[in-house]
Design a protein around this motif. Structure first.
Motif, PDB file in Angstrom:
ATOM      1  N   GLN A  30       4.637  24.103  -7.756  1.00 37.13           N
ATOM      2  CA  GLN A  30       5.745  24.498  -8.611  1.00 37.13           C
ATOM      3  C   GLN A  30       5.504  24.053 -10.044  1.00 37.13           C
ATOM      4  O   GLN A  30       4.883  23.014 -10.282  1.00 37.13           O
ATOM      5  CB  GLN A  30       7.063  23.884  -8.099  1.00 37.13           C
ATOM      6  N   GLU A  31       5.994  24.844 -10.978  1.00 31.58           N
ATOM      7  CA  GLU A  31       5.963  24.478 -12.392  1.00 31.58           C
ATOM      8  C   GLU A  31       7.380  24.199 -12.853  1.00 31.58           C
ATOM      9  O   GLU A  31       8.275  25.019 -12.642  1.00 31.58           O
ATOM     10  CB  GLU A  31       5.342  25.586 -13.244  1.00 31.58           C
ATOM     11  N   VAL A  32       7.573  23.042 -13.449  1.00 31.67           N
ATOM     12  CA  VAL A  32       8.910  22.625 -13.889  1.00 31.67           C
ATOM     13  C   VAL A  32       8.827  22.121 -15.324  1.00 31.67           C
ATOM     14  O   VAL A  32       7.767  21.660 -15.782  1.00 31.67           O
ATOM     15  CB  VAL A  32       9.475  21.521 -12.976  1.00 31.67           C
ATOM     16  N   PRO A  33       9.920  22.180 -16.057  1.00 35.61           N
ATOM     17  CA  PRO A  33       9.914  21.677 -17.439  1.00 35.61           C
ATOM     18  C   PRO A  33       9.706  20.167 -17.466  1.00 35.61           C
ATOM     19  O   PRO A  33      10.170  19.448 -16.580  1.00 35.61           O
ATOM     20  CB  PRO A  33      11.310  22.052 -17.960  1.00 35.61           C
ATOM     21  N   PRO A  34       9.027  19.642 -18.478  1.00 36.81           N
ATOM     22  CA  PRO A  34       8.863  18.184 -18.592  1.00 36.81           C
ATOM     23  C   PRO A  34      10.192  17.521 -18.903  1.00 36.81           C
ATOM     24  O   PRO A  34      11.119  18.141 -19.428  1.00 36.81           O
ATOM     25  CB  PRO A  34       7.870  18.035 -19.751  1.00 36.81           C
ATOM     26  N   GLU A  35      10.268  16.256 -18.564  1.00 39.66           N
ATOM     27  CA  GLU A  35      11.484  15.473 -18.802  1.00 39.66           C
ATOM     28  C   GLU A  35      11.286  14.391 -19.853  1.00 39.66           C
ATOM     29  O   GLU A  35      12.257  13.890 -20.418  1.00 39.66           O
ATOM     30  CB  GLU A  35      11.941  14.837 -17.486  1.00 39.66           C
ATOM     31  N   LEU A  36      10.025  14.022 -20.085  1.00 41.37           N
ATOM     32  CA  LEU A  36       9.711  12.972 -21.053  1.00 41.37           C
ATOM     33  C   LEU A  36       8.564  13.417 -21.950  1.00 41.37           C
ATOM     34  O   LEU A  36       7.717  14.209 -21.533  1.00 41.37           O
ATOM     35  CB  LEU A  36       9.300  11.674 -20.348  1.00 41.37           C
ATOM     36  N   ALA A  37       8.549  12.887 -23.152  1.00 41.04           N
ATOM     37  CA  ALA A  37       7.418  13.073 -24.059  1.00 41.04           C
ATOM     38  C   ALA A  37       7.034  11.711 -24.611  1.00 41.04           C
ATOM     39  O   ALA A  37       7.892  10.951 -25.064  1.00 41.04           O
ATOM     40  CB  ALA A  37       7.767  14.030 -25.191  1.00 41.04           C
ATOM     41  N   ARG A  38       5.747  11.395 -24.548  1.00 45.95           N
ATOM     42  CA  ARG A  38       5.267  10.120 -25.075  1.00 45.95           C
ATOM     43  C   ARG A  38       4.307  10.385 -26.232  1.00 45.95           C
ATOM     44  O   ARG A  38       3.548  11.348 -26.214  1.00 45.95           O
ATOM     45  CB  ARG A  38       4.546   9.310 -23.994  1.00 45.95           C
ATOM     46  N   PHE A  39       4.334   9.498 -27.204  1.00 43.05           N
ATOM     47  CA  PHE A  39       3.336   9.553 -28.269  1.00 43.05           C
ATOM     48  C   PHE A  39       3.062   8.142 -28.756  1.00 43.05           C
ATOM     49  O   PHE A  39       3.829   7.205 -28.493  1.00 43.05           O
ATOM     50  CB  PHE A  39       3.784  10.468 -29.423  1.00 43.05           C
ATOM     51  N   ALA A  40       1.933   7.982 -29.440  1.00 48.20           N
ATOM     52  CA  ALA A  40       1.500   6.666 -29.909  1.00 48.20           C
ATOM     53  C   ALA A  40       1.544   6.612 -31.429  1.00 48.20           C
ATOM     54  O   ALA A  40       1.160   7.564 -32.111  1.00 48.20           O
ATOM     55  CB  ALA A  40       0.092   6.363 -29.420  1.00 48.20           C
ATOM     56  N   VAL A  41       2.012   5.494 -31.946  1.00 52.54           N
ATOM     57  CA  VAL A  41       2.070   5.248 -33.391  1.00 52.54           C
ATOM     58  C   VAL A  41       1.207   4.026 -33.687  1.00 52.54           C
ATOM     59  O   VAL A  41       1.461   2.939 -33.155  1.00 52.54           O
ATOM     60  CB  VAL A  41       3.515   4.984 -33.860  1.00 52.54           C
ATOM     61  N   THR A  42       0.187   4.204 -34.515  1.00 55.38           N
ATOM     62  CA  THR A  42      -0.711   3.104 -34.863  1.00 55.38           C
ATOM     63  C   THR A  42      -0.614   2.805 -36.349  1.00 55.38           C
ATOM     64  O   THR A  42      -0.816   3.688 -37.190  1.00 55.38           O
ATOM     65  CB  THR A  42      -2.168   3.439 -34.504  1.00 55.38           C
ATOM     66  N   VAL A  43      -0.297   1.563 -36.667  1.00 60.69           N
ATOM     67  CA  VAL A  43      -0.204   1.089 -38.050  1.00 60.69           C
ATOM     68  C   VAL A  43      -1.445   0.262 -38.344  1.00 60.69           C
ATOM     69  O   VAL A  43      -1.857  -0.565 -37.525  1.00 60.69           O
ATOM     70  CB  VAL A  43       1.066   0.234 -38.247  1.00 60.69           C
ATOM     71  N   THR A  44      -2.052   0.489 -39.507  1.00 61.05           N
ATOM     72  CA  THR A  44      -3.268  -0.242 -39.867  1.00 61.05           C
ATOM     73  C   THR A  44      -3.116  -0.905 -41.230  1.00 61.05           C
ATOM     74  O   THR A  44      -2.286  -0.506 -42.057  1.00 61.05           O
ATOM     75  CB  THR A  44      -4.491   0.696 -39.901  1.00 61.05           C
ATOM     76  N   ALA A  45      -3.948  -1.924 -41.458  1.00 58.74           N
ATOM     77  CA  ALA A  45      -3.989  -2.611 -42.749  1.00 58.74           C
ATOM     78  C   ALA A  45      -5.383  -3.192 -42.934  1.00 58.74           C
ATOM     79  O   ALA A  45      -6.046  -3.569 -41.962  1.00 58.74           O
ATOM     80  CB  ALA A  45      -2.934  -3.712 -42.821  1.00 58.74           C
ATOM     81  N   ARG A  46      -5.807  -3.269 -44.192  1.00 62.10           N
ATOM     82  CA  ARG A  46      -7.123  -3.837 -44.511  1.00 62.10           C
ATOM     83  C   ARG A  46      -7.056  -4.510 -45.870  1.00 62.10           C
ATOM     84  O   ARG A  46      -6.499  -3.967 -46.818  1.00 62.10           O
ATOM     85  CB  ARG A  46      -8.199  -2.748 -44.526  1.00 62.10           C
ATOM     86  N   ASP A  47      -7.639  -5.707 -45.935  1.00 60.34           N
ATOM     87  CA  ASP A  47      -7.683  -6.429 -47.208  1.00 60.34           C
ATOM     88  C   ASP A  47      -8.765  -7.502 -47.104  1.00 60.34           C
ATOM     89  O   ASP A  47      -9.137  -7.909 -45.993  1.00 60.34           O
ATOM     90  CB  ASP A  47      -6.331  -7.076 -47.521  1.00 60.34           C
ATOM     91  N   LYS A  48      -9.231  -7.946 -48.261  1.00 59.50           N
ATOM     92  CA  LYS A  48     -10.233  -9.002 -48.259  1.00 59.50           C
ATOM     93  C   LYS A  48      -9.649 -10.324 -47.782  1.00 59.50           C
ATOM     94  O   LYS A  48     -10.373 -11.183 -47.275  1.00 59.50           O
ATOM     95  CB  LYS A  48     -10.813  -9.175 -49.670  1.00 59.50           C
ATOM     96  N   ASP A  49      -8.351 -10.474 -47.985  1.00 60.57           N
ATOM     97  CA  ASP A  49      -7.672 -11.716 -47.598  1.00 60.57           C
ATOM     98  C   ASP A  49      -6.965 -11.532 -46.263  1.00 60.57           C
ATOM     99  O   ASP A  49      -6.258 -10.548 -46.055  1.00 60.57           O
ATOM    100  CB  ASP A  49      -6.652 -12.107 -48.675  1.00 60.57           C
ATOM    101  N   GLU A  92      -4.491 -13.292 -44.855  1.00 64.48           N
ATOM    102  CA  GLU A  92      -3.046 -13.384 -44.926  1.00 64.48           C
ATOM    103  C   GLU A  92      -2.438 -12.105 -45.508  1.00 64.48           C
ATOM    104  O   GLU A  92      -1.380 -11.647 -45.061  1.00 64.48           O
ATOM    105  CB  GLU A  92      -2.639 -14.602 -45.765  1.00 64.48           C
ATOM    106  N   ALA A  93      -3.096 -11.525 -46.480  1.00 65.64           N
ATOM    107  CA  ALA A  93      -2.601 -10.279 -47.073  1.00 65.64           C
ATOM    108  C   ALA A  93      -2.656  -9.145 -46.051  1.00 65.64           C
ATOM    109  O   ALA A  93      -1.751  -8.299 -45.985  1.00 65.64           O
ATOM    110  CB  ALA A  93      -3.420  -9.918 -48.307  1.00 65.64           C
ATOM    111  N   THR A  94      -3.704  -9.120 -45.252  1.00 62.09           N
ATOM    112  CA  THR A  94      -3.814  -8.093 -44.207  1.00 62.09           C
ATOM    113  C   THR A  94      -2.673  -8.214 -43.210  1.00 62.09           C
ATOM    114  O   THR A  94      -2.024  -7.217 -42.854  1.00 62.09           O
ATOM    115  CB  THR A  94      -5.162  -8.218 -43.464  1.00 62.09           C
ATOM    116  N   LEU A  95      -2.410  -9.438 -42.774  1.00 63.90           N
ATOM    117  CA  LEU A  95      -1.334  -9.650 -41.802  1.00 63.90           C
ATOM    118  C   LEU A  95       0.027  -9.311 -42.407  1.00 63.90           C
ATOM    119  O   LEU A  95       0.896  -8.746 -41.728  1.00 63.90           O
ATOM    120  CB  LEU A  95      -1.351 -11.097 -41.327  1.00 63.90           C
TER     121      LEU A  95
END
Length: 216
Positions: A16-35, A37-40
Protein backbone atom coordinates in the motif's frame (compact mmCIF):
# COMPACT_ATOMS: atom_id res chain seq x y z
CA UNK A 1 0.09 -29.62 14.71
CA UNK A 2 -1.79 -32.75 13.66
CA UNK A 3 -4.91 -32.14 11.56
CA UNK A 4 -7.64 -34.26 10.09
CA UNK A 5 -8.45 -33.71 6.47
CA UNK A 6 -6.77 -31.84 3.66
CA UNK A 7 -4.78 -28.64 4.31
CA UNK A 8 -3.99 -25.67 2.12
CA UNK A 9 -1.06 -23.35 2.82
CA UNK A 10 -0.96 -19.88 1.33
CA UNK A 11 0.93 -16.61 1.54
CA UNK A 12 -0.93 -13.34 1.93
CA UNK A 13 0.61 -10.02 0.92
CA UNK A 14 -0.27 -6.36 0.98
CA UNK A 15 1.43 -3.42 -0.71
CA UNK A 16 0.00 0.00 0.00
CA UNK A 17 1.01 3.60 -0.61
CA UNK A 18 0.01 6.09 2.06
CA UNK A 19 0.78 9.78 2.66
CA UNK A 20 3.73 10.51 4.98
CA UNK A 21 3.01 11.70 8.50
CA UNK A 22 6.39 13.18 9.42
CA UNK A 23 9.14 15.13 7.70
CA UNK A 24 12.67 15.33 9.09
CA UNK A 25 15.51 17.60 8.08
CA UNK A 26 18.94 18.49 9.43
CA UNK A 27 20.27 21.96 10.25
CA UNK A 28 24.05 22.34 10.55
CA UNK A 29 25.63 25.52 11.92
CA UNK A 30 29.34 26.10 11.32
CA UNK A 31 32.00 28.55 12.49
CA UNK A 32 35.70 29.06 11.78
CA UNK A 33 38.28 31.39 13.25
CA UNK A 34 41.95 31.47 14.11
CA UNK A 35 41.02 31.83 17.77
CA UNK A 36 39.32 28.92 19.51
CA UNK A 37 37.27 31.06 21.85
CA UNK A 38 36.03 33.18 18.95
CA UNK A 39 35.04 30.04 17.05
CA UNK A 40 33.05 28.73 20.00
CA UNK A 41 31.39 32.11 20.56
CA UNK A 42 30.32 32.37 16.90
CA UNK A 43 29.08 28.81 16.93
CA UNK A 44 27.00 29.41 20.06
CA UNK A 45 25.60 32.65 18.63
CA UNK A 46 24.56 31.06 15.35
CA UNK A 47 23.09 28.01 17.08
CA UNK A 48 21.07 30.32 19.30
CA UNK A 49 19.70 32.10 16.23
CA UNK A 50 18.57 28.76 14.84
CA UNK A 51 16.88 27.92 18.12
CA UNK A 52 14.96 31.19 18.03
CA UNK A 53 13.64 30.39 14.56
CA UNK A 54 12.62 26.89 15.63
CA UNK A 55 10.93 28.26 18.76
CA UNK A 56 8.89 30.56 16.54
CA UNK A 57 7.87 27.67 14.29
CA UNK A 58 6.05 25.72 17.02
CA UNK A 59 3.67 23.88 17.03
CA UNK A 60 4.66 22.81 13.49
CA UNK A 61 7.94 21.53 14.95
CA UNK A 62 7.08 18.33 16.78
CA UNK A 63 10.60 17.47 17.88
CA UNK A 64 14.19 18.62 17.60
CA UNK A 65 17.36 16.85 18.64
CA UNK A 66 20.93 18.10 18.75
CA UNK A 67 23.09 15.11 18.04
CA UNK A 68 26.39 16.15 16.46
CA UNK A 69 28.68 18.76 18.00
CA UNK A 70 32.21 19.00 16.62
CA UNK A 71 35.12 21.28 17.38
CA UNK A 72 38.44 20.51 15.72
CA UNK A 73 41.74 22.25 15.06
CA UNK A 74 43.11 22.88 11.58
CA UNK A 75 46.86 22.32 11.46
CA UNK A 76 49.53 22.81 8.85
CA UNK A 77 50.63 19.77 6.95
CA UNK A 78 54.05 19.96 8.54
CA UNK A 79 53.82 19.99 12.31
CA UNK A 80 51.07 20.51 14.81
CA UNK A 81 50.73 24.26 14.65
CA UNK A 82 47.05 25.21 14.80
CA UNK A 83 46.11 27.75 12.14
CA UNK A 84 42.34 27.77 12.70
CA UNK A 85 39.51 26.19 14.64
CA UNK A 86 36.39 24.67 13.07
CA UNK A 87 33.13 24.14 14.91
CA UNK A 88 29.79 22.70 13.85
CA UNK A 89 26.57 21.58 15.48
CA UNK A 90 23.72 19.68 13.81
CA UNK A 91 20.10 19.60 14.89
CA UNK A 92 17.53 17.19 13.47
CA UNK A 93 14.06 18.68 13.21
CA UNK A 94 10.79 16.75 12.91
CA UNK A 95 7.83 18.57 11.40
CA UNK A 96 4.20 17.50 11.21
CA UNK A 97 2.75 20.54 9.46
CA UNK A 98 3.95 20.22 5.87
CA UNK A 99 2.44 23.56 4.83
CA UNK A 100 5.07 25.35 6.93
CA UNK A 101 7.95 23.05 6.01
CA UNK A 102 9.32 24.78 2.92
CA UNK A 103 9.26 28.26 4.43
CA UNK A 104 10.90 27.06 7.65
CA UNK A 105 13.72 25.31 5.81
CA UNK A 106 14.42 28.37 3.67
CA UNK A 107 14.37 30.70 6.67
CA UNK A 108 16.93 28.51 8.39
CA UNK A 109 19.06 28.29 5.25
CA UNK A 110 19.03 32.10 5.04
CA UNK A 111 21.01 32.34 8.28
CA UNK A 112 24.74 32.96 8.29
CA UNK A 113 26.88 29.82 7.97
CA UNK A 114 23.94 27.40 8.10
CA UNK A 115 23.31 24.35 5.91
CA UNK A 116 19.92 22.64 5.70
CA UNK A 117 19.44 19.16 4.24
CA UNK A 118 16.27 17.16 3.72
CA UNK A 119 13.43 16.53 4.05
CA UNK A 120 13.09 12.83 4.71
CA UNK A 121 9.47 11.70 4.70
CA UNK A 122 8.34 9.06 7.19
CA UNK A 123 5.42 7.42 8.93
CA UNK A 124 4.97 7.46 12.68
CA UNK A 125 6.21 4.24 14.36
CA UNK A 126 2.63 3.56 15.55
CA UNK A 127 0.99 4.64 12.30
CA UNK A 128 -2.39 2.99 11.56
CA UNK A 129 -0.99 2.27 8.08
CA UNK A 130 1.00 -0.69 9.44
CA UNK A 131 -2.08 -2.22 11.06
CA UNK A 132 -4.10 -1.71 7.88
CA UNK A 133 -1.40 -3.44 5.83
CA UNK A 134 -1.34 -6.44 8.17
CA UNK A 135 -5.12 -6.75 7.99
CA UNK A 136 -4.96 -6.54 4.22
CA UNK A 137 -2.33 -9.31 4.13
CA UNK A 138 -4.54 -11.59 6.23
CA UNK A 139 -7.52 -10.88 3.98
CA UNK A 140 -5.38 -11.72 0.96
CA UNK A 141 -4.32 -15.03 2.51
CA UNK A 142 -7.91 -15.98 3.25
CA UNK A 143 -8.99 -15.02 -0.26
CA UNK A 144 -6.26 -17.17 -1.79
CA UNK A 145 -7.17 -20.11 0.41
CA UNK A 146 -10.80 -19.87 -0.64
CA UNK A 147 -9.84 -19.66 -4.30
CA UNK A 148 -7.73 -22.82 -4.03
CA UNK A 149 -10.50 -24.60 -2.14
CA UNK A 150 -13.14 -23.57 -4.70
CA UNK A 151 -10.92 -24.85 -7.50
CA UNK A 152 -11.07 -28.26 -5.79
CA UNK A 153 -14.78 -28.14 -5.16
CA UNK A 154 -14.16 -27.63 -1.44
CA UNK A 155 -14.44 -24.84 1.12
CA UNK A 156 -12.26 -23.45 3.87
CA UNK A 157 -13.29 -24.83 7.24
CA UNK A 158 -10.75 -23.66 9.83
CA UNK A 159 -7.52 -21.79 10.41
CA UNK A 160 -4.64 -23.92 11.63
CA UNK A 161 -1.75 -21.48 11.74
CA UNK A 162 -1.02 -17.84 10.95
CA UNK A 163 2.52 -16.46 10.93
CA UNK A 164 3.83 -12.98 10.23
CA UNK A 165 6.65 -13.35 7.72
CA UNK A 166 7.76 -9.79 8.14
CA UNK A 167 6.36 -6.37 7.45
CA UNK A 168 8.53 -3.87 5.72
CA UNK A 169 8.08 -0.21 5.02
CA UNK A 170 10.23 1.72 2.64
CA UNK A 171 10.70 5.30 3.78
CA UNK A 172 10.86 7.57 0.78
CA UNK A 173 12.66 10.85 0.83
CA UNK A 174 13.14 13.89 -1.29
CA UNK A 175 16.43 15.57 -0.55
CA UNK A 176 16.90 19.28 -1.02
CA UNK A 177 20.21 20.66 0.17
CA UNK A 178 20.52 24.35 0.97
CA UNK A 179 24.10 25.52 1.11
CA UNK A 180 25.61 27.85 3.68
CA UNK A 181 23.56 31.00 3.92
CA UNK A 182 25.03 34.45 3.54
CA UNK A 183 22.69 36.10 6.01
CA UNK A 184 21.75 38.64 3.39
CA UNK A 185 18.20 38.97 4.67
CA UNK A 186 16.85 39.64 1.20
CA UNK A 187 13.56 37.89 1.92
CA UNK A 188 12.60 34.24 1.81
CA UNK A 189 11.06 32.96 -1.45
CA UNK A 190 8.14 30.56 -1.50
CA UNK A 191 9.03 26.88 -1.73
CA UNK A 192 6.44 24.14 -2.10
CA UNK A 193 7.51 20.61 -1.26
CA UNK A 194 5.55 17.60 -2.46
CA UNK A 195 5.37 14.87 0.21
CA UNK A 196 6.33 11.49 -1.21
CA UNK A 197 3.98 8.55 -0.57
CA UNK A 198 5.30 5.85 1.73
CA UNK A 199 5.17 2.21 0.65
CA UNK A 200 4.00 -0.12 3.41
CA UNK A 201 4.24 -3.89 2.97
CA UNK A 202 3.07 -6.84 5.02
CA UNK A 203 3.12 -10.59 4.46
CA UNK A 204 1.75 -13.64 6.30
CA UNK A 205 1.87 -17.41 5.93
CA UNK A 206 -1.39 -19.20 6.73
CA UNK A 207 -2.57 -22.81 6.86
CA UNK A 208 -6.24 -23.74 6.60
CA UNK A 209 -8.16 -26.97 6.66
CA UNK A 210 -10.61 -27.48 3.84
CA UNK A 211 -13.46 -29.85 3.25
CA UNK A 212 -12.95 -32.98 1.17
CA UNK A 213 -12.18 -31.97 -2.43
CA UNK A 214 -14.44 -33.08 -5.27
CA UNK A 215 -11.92 -34.58 -7.65
CA UNK A 216 -14.20 -36.51 -9.92
Amino acid sequence: MATDGPVVQVRGEAHQEVPPELARFAVTVTARDKDREATLARLAERAAAVRVLLDGAEPAVARRETGDLRVRPETRRSGERVVAWHGSVTTTVTVTDFTALGELMLRLADQDQVEVAGPWWELRPDSPAYRAARHAAISDALLRAREYAEALGARVTALIELADTGAMDRPMFARAAFEVGDGGGGGVPDLELDPQPQTVQAAVQARFTISEPVLG
